[in-house]
Design a protein around this motif. Structure first.
Motif, PDB file in Angstrom:
ATOM      1  N   ILE A  19      20.352  16.522 -70.612  1.00 31.22           N
ATOM      2  CA  ILE A  19      20.755  15.364 -71.668  1.00 31.22           C
ATOM      3  C   ILE A  19      19.724  14.437 -72.094  1.00 31.22           C
ATOM      4  CG2 ILE A  19      22.145  13.289 -71.837  1.00 31.22           C
ATOM      5  CD1 ILE A  19      24.206  14.740 -70.298  1.00 31.22           C
ATOM      6  N   LEU A  20      18.905  13.981 -71.026  1.00 34.63           N
ATOM      7  CA  LEU A  20      17.751  13.048 -71.229  1.00 34.63           C
ATOM      8  C   LEU A  20      16.526  13.737 -71.901  1.00 34.63           C
ATOM      9  CD1 LEU A  20      17.646  11.152 -67.944  1.00 34.63           C
ATOM     10  CD2 LEU A  20      18.612  10.338 -69.992  1.00 34.63           C
ATOM     11  N   GLY A  21      16.373  14.998 -71.542  1.00 35.02           N
ATOM     12  CA  GLY A  21      15.400  15.865 -72.402  1.00 35.02           C
ATOM     13  C   GLY A  21      15.561  16.014 -73.940  1.00 35.02           C
ATOM     14  N   LEU A  22      17.062  16.204 -74.252  1.00 31.85           N
ATOM     15  CA  LEU A  22      17.449  16.454 -75.560  1.00 31.85           C
ATOM     16  C   LEU A  22      17.306  15.021 -76.283  1.00 31.85           C
ATOM     17  CD1 LEU A  22      20.493  18.827 -74.982  1.00 31.85           C
ATOM     18  CD2 LEU A  22      18.081  19.258 -75.954  1.00 31.85           C
ATOM     19  N   VAL A  23      17.841  13.975 -75.519  1.00 32.22           N
ATOM     20  CA  VAL A  23      17.846  12.806 -76.334  1.00 32.22           C
ATOM     21  C   VAL A  23      16.345  12.287 -76.647  1.00 32.22           C
ATOM     22  CG1 VAL A  23      18.200  10.293 -76.104  1.00 32.22           C
ATOM     23  CG2 VAL A  23      19.803  11.955 -75.353  1.00 32.22           C
ATOM     24  N   THR A  24      15.305  12.429 -75.710  1.00 31.49           N
ATOM     25  CA  THR A  24      14.208  11.967 -75.733  1.00 31.49           C
ATOM     26  C   THR A  24      12.966  12.836 -76.081  1.00 31.49           C
ATOM     27  OG1 THR A  24      13.523  12.360 -73.720  1.00 31.49           O
ATOM     28  CG2 THR A  24      14.425  10.201 -74.110  1.00 31.49           C
ATOM     29  N   GLY A  25      13.340  14.125 -76.495  1.00 31.30           N
ATOM     30  CA  GLY A  25      12.508  15.210 -76.686  1.00 31.30           C
ATOM     31  C   GLY A  25      11.447  14.923 -78.030  1.00 31.30           C
ATOM     32  N   VAL A  26      12.095  14.623 -79.129  1.00 27.48           N
ATOM     33  CA  VAL A  26      11.267  14.453 -80.427  1.00 27.48           C
ATOM     34  C   VAL A  26      10.322  13.212 -79.987  1.00 27.48           C
ATOM     35  CG1 VAL A  26      11.245  13.958 -82.670  1.00 27.48           C
ATOM     36  CG2 VAL A  26      13.239  15.543 -81.851  1.00 27.48           C
ATOM     37  N   VAL A  27      10.996  11.932 -79.492  1.00 32.62           N
ATOM     38  CA  VAL A  27      10.252  10.807 -79.364  1.00 32.62           C
ATOM     39  C   VAL A  27       8.769  11.352 -78.393  1.00 32.62           C
ATOM     40  CG1 VAL A  27       9.974   8.686 -78.551  1.00 32.62           C
ATOM     41  CG2 VAL A  27      12.133   9.539 -79.817  1.00 32.62           C
ATOM     42  N   LEU A  28       9.117  11.858 -77.218  1.00 37.35           N
ATOM     43  CA  LEU A  28       8.169  12.075 -76.267  1.00 37.35           C
ATOM     44  C   LEU A  28       7.086  13.186 -76.911  1.00 37.35           C
ATOM     45  CD1 LEU A  28      10.180  12.418 -73.133  1.00 37.35           C
ATOM     46  CD2 LEU A  28       9.000  10.669 -73.764  1.00 37.35           C
ATOM     47  N   PHE A  29       7.479  14.102 -77.803  1.00 33.78           N
ATOM     48  CA  PHE A  29       6.443  15.027 -78.239  1.00 33.78           C
ATOM     49  C   PHE A  29       5.558  14.173 -79.425  1.00 33.78           C
ATOM     50  CE2 PHE A  29       5.356  17.460 -82.063  1.00 33.78           C
ATOM     51  CZ  PHE A  29       4.651  18.380 -81.412  1.00 33.78           C
ATOM     52  N   ILE A  30       6.144  13.341 -79.982  1.00 34.89           N
ATOM     53  CA  ILE A  30       5.212  12.426 -80.863  1.00 34.89           C
ATOM     54  C   ILE A  30       4.401  11.725 -80.126  1.00 34.89           C
ATOM     55  CG2 ILE A  30       5.314  10.518 -82.847  1.00 34.89           C
ATOM     56  CD1 ILE A  30       7.912  11.631 -83.865  1.00 34.89           C
ATOM     57  N   VAL A  31       4.932  10.863 -79.211  1.00 35.82           N
ATOM     58  CA  VAL A  31       4.060   9.896 -78.373  1.00 35.82           C
ATOM     59  C   VAL A  31       2.901  10.816 -77.626  1.00 35.82           C
ATOM     60  CG1 VAL A  31       4.177   8.422 -76.347  1.00 35.82           C
ATOM     61  CG2 VAL A  31       5.974   8.332 -78.128  1.00 35.82           C
ATOM     62  N   SER A  32       3.415  11.860 -77.103  1.00 36.13           N
ATOM     63  CA  SER A  32       2.178  12.755 -76.285  1.00 36.13           C
ATOM     64  C   SER A  32       1.141  12.943 -77.340  1.00 36.13           C
ATOM     65  CB  SER A  32       2.780  13.805 -75.805  1.00 36.13           C
ATOM     66  OG  SER A  32       4.065  13.461 -74.785  1.00 36.13           O
ATOM     67  N   VAL A  33       1.680  13.683 -78.432  1.00 37.96           N
ATOM     68  CA  VAL A  33       0.431  14.109 -79.482  1.00 37.96           C
ATOM     69  C   VAL A  33      -0.489  13.088 -79.903  1.00 37.96           C
ATOM     70  CG1 VAL A  33       0.152  15.247 -81.696  1.00 37.96           C
ATOM     71  CG2 VAL A  33       1.918  16.205 -80.166  1.00 37.96           C
ATOM     72  N   THR A  34       0.225  11.995 -80.180  1.00 36.10           N
ATOM     73  CA  THR A  34      -0.490  10.809 -80.789  1.00 36.10           C
ATOM     74  C   THR A  34      -1.462  10.201 -79.587  1.00 36.10           C
ATOM     75  OG1 THR A  34       1.307   9.344 -80.621  1.00 36.10           O
ATOM     76  CG2 THR A  34       1.102  10.105 -82.617  1.00 36.10           C
ATOM     77  N   GLY A  35      -0.723  10.421 -78.603  1.00 30.74           N
ATOM     78  CA  GLY A  35      -1.721   9.759 -77.501  1.00 30.74           C
ATOM     79  C   GLY A  35      -2.970  10.448 -77.052  1.00 30.74           C
ATOM     80  N   CYS A  36      -2.711  11.790 -77.130  1.00 28.84           N
ATOM     81  CA  CYS A  36      -4.086  12.689 -76.812  1.00 28.84           C
ATOM     82  C   CYS A  36      -5.054  12.543 -77.912  1.00 28.84           C
ATOM     83  CB  CYS A  36      -3.425  14.246 -76.671  1.00 28.84           C
ATOM     84  SG  CYS A  36      -3.021  14.786 -78.155  1.00 28.84           S
ATOM     85  N   LEU A  37      -4.605  12.381 -79.113  1.00 27.22           N
ATOM     86  CA  LEU A  37      -5.613  11.989 -80.144  1.00 27.22           C
ATOM     87  C   LEU A  37      -6.128  10.484 -80.107  1.00 27.22           C
ATOM     88  CD1 LEU A  37      -3.519  13.389 -83.405  1.00 27.22           C
ATOM     89  CD2 LEU A  37      -5.531  14.324 -82.054  1.00 27.22           C
ATOM     90  N   TRP A  38      -5.399   9.730 -79.584  1.00 29.22           N
ATOM     91  CA  TRP A  38      -5.735   8.368 -79.462  1.00 29.22           C
ATOM     92  C   TRP A  38      -7.151   8.239 -78.352  1.00 29.22           C
ATOM     93  CZ3 TRP A  38      -5.772   3.822 -82.152  1.00 29.22           C
ATOM     94  CH2 TRP A  38      -6.162   2.597 -81.589  1.00 29.22           C
ATOM     95  N   VAL A  39      -7.008   8.905 -77.240  1.00 23.89           N
ATOM     96  CA  VAL A  39      -7.881   8.887 -76.109  1.00 23.89           C
ATOM     97  C   VAL A  39      -9.483   8.883 -76.543  1.00 23.89           C
ATOM     98  CG1 VAL A  39      -8.789  10.401 -74.333  1.00 23.89           C
ATOM     99  CG2 VAL A  39      -6.315  10.160 -74.403  1.00 23.89           C
ATOM    100  N   PHE A  40      -9.747   9.754 -77.615  1.00 23.78           N
ATOM    101  CA  PHE A  40     -11.133   9.939 -78.103  1.00 23.78           C
ATOM    102  C   PHE A  40     -11.489   9.260 -79.178  1.00 23.78           C
ATOM    103  CE2 PHE A  40     -10.558  13.842 -75.600  1.00 23.78           C
ATOM    104  CZ  PHE A  40     -11.589  13.513 -74.793  1.00 23.78           C
TER     105      PHE A  40
END
Length: 395
Positions: A19-40
């Motif tokens: 349930i938690l994975g389905l509810v937050t999945g899209v948000v966590l995907f966006i946060v993770s992708v943008t996070g890895c781009l921000w690192v550098f």
């Protein structure tokens, strides 16, 4: 605990995890992708930052009051957040920032010797401005998006912990299966997807917990306070700018006093990377100078406060004071952002943060595919075939 109770507990945790994975999945995907781009960000911007450099001169920088006047001529009627003084070959950066009625975040670069205007940059625009908005608020209005991101990251902590519980094998023969990919030509995509979700999830879980935890420290004041006190903190964890000890004499005298400050600090902190001067907010507050002691790191900065009339240094009981006065708890909190982006480990740490964040982005994708494969099984398959092709987390 009996086998039945253990199975029931496992099923409840699995249900919560899904349930938690389905509810937050899209948000966590966006946060993770943008996070890895921000690192550098700093490394990428270094390829087109010619405006940050000047020809060094055998003379002192312009006075702070003159810098203020020149910058306000470029961007009038906006609040100067700080003035960054770098090395002799670096331009002075004047940062303007206002949060209300909407965010205004721009920089003006000036020649430190002549005051010549070099460039004006909108820090809230461009590629990395776009990335940061996505990372912090999903490109939604701040009041909505920031809360969605914050609580999704908080729930991610629960998702990781519940995932580790579900991953843990019940017997020794399943350990090998959970620790590596055992694929061959006959391995079906559902099995591969299951392994991608569980095996990679296990290996990055500890790093994912660190990213989520440090994210929560920045997102929630109560989380920040608890983290500080739990590590033994006994100071004021807030960023506090103390009052000046003497009342202001006159505006002209005040300007004259802080004009002396940067030259003094440049002589006293010869190894410093940069100095960021913050003009007094009003007639009674002190002058803040942030001394950066390492390029690309924030945790070991010195936060210095000076009486705006006498330049007498004022001590603070906040964790944001001189780095040499910090204890273990202070260092943990001050390291939070550097840990979050991997900068604490140099370029190796940033590469690790990039990879972990990128893999974190794949976890909700494989999880949703896993859920979809079970939820919408193709008709005509026998139960034994389904069990063979779709491994069960409960076994």
């Amino acid at each position: 605990m009996t086998g039945k109770k253990r199975n029931n507990r496992r099923k409840r945790i699995l249900q919560l995890h899904k349930i938690l994975g389905l509810v937050t999945g899209v948000v966590l995907f966006i946060v993770s992708v943008t996070g890895c781009l921000w690192v550098f960000k700093e490394e990428i911007e270094s390829f087109y930052d010619d405006h940050k450099y000047v020809t060094p001169q055998d003379q002192e920088f312009l006075e702070a009051s003159m810098i203020k006047e020149l910058a306000e001529n470029v961007i009038p009627k906006k609040t100067i957040h700080g003035v960054i003084y770098g090395k002799p070959d670096e331009a002075i950066e004047v940062v303007f920032y206002e949060a209300e009625p909407e965010i205004f975040y721009q920089s003006v670069f000036l020649d430190p010797y002549s005051g010549e205007f070099i460039k004006r940059i909108d820090n809230d625009a461009g590629f990395f401005g776009f990335i940061l908005k996505g990372h912090l608020r999903l490109w939604l209005p701040d009041a909505i998006g920031s809360r969605v991101v914050s609580y999704s990251v908080l729930l991610f902590l629960i998702i990781i912990i519940s995932g580790l519980f579900l991953w843990w094998p019940r017997n020794k023969k399943n350990w090998k299966q959970r620790l590596k990919f055992d694929w061959n030509k006959k391995t079906r995509w559902k099995r591969k997807n299951f392994d991608l979700h569980t095996v990679t999830g296990f290996y990055i879980s500890s790093f994912g917990l660190i990213l989520a935890f440090t994210g929560c420290v920045m997102a929630f004041n109560w989380f920040y306070f608890i983290a500080y006190k739990a590590t033994g903190g006994d100071k004021d964890p807030r960023f506090v700018i103390p009052e000046s000890e003497q009342a202001m004499v006159s505006k002209e005298t005040t300007s004259f006093e802080y004009d002396k400050l940067i030259p003094i600090l440049q002589r006293n902190y010869k190894d410093a990377h940069s100095f960021e001067l913050h003009y007094p907010e009003n007639d009674s507050t002190s002058i803040l100078v942030e001394v950066s002691n390492s390029k690309g790191l924030y945790y070991n900065m010195d936060y210095l406060f000076f009486d705006q009339n006498t330049l007498k240094e004022i001590e603070t009981n906040s964790i944001y004071g001189k780095y040499e006065n910090t204890n273990f708890a202070d260092k943990v909190i001050r390291m939070n952002y550097d840990i979050h982006i991997g900068a604490i480990g140099g370029i190796i740490g940033k590469i690790l943060a990039f990879l972990v964040s990128l893999i974190c982005a794949s976890i909700p994708v494989s999880g949703i595919l896993l859920w979809y494969g079970r939820k919408y099984k193709r008709k005509g398959k026998t139960r034994s075939t389904l069990i063979k092709n779709v491994p069960n987390l409960e076994t």
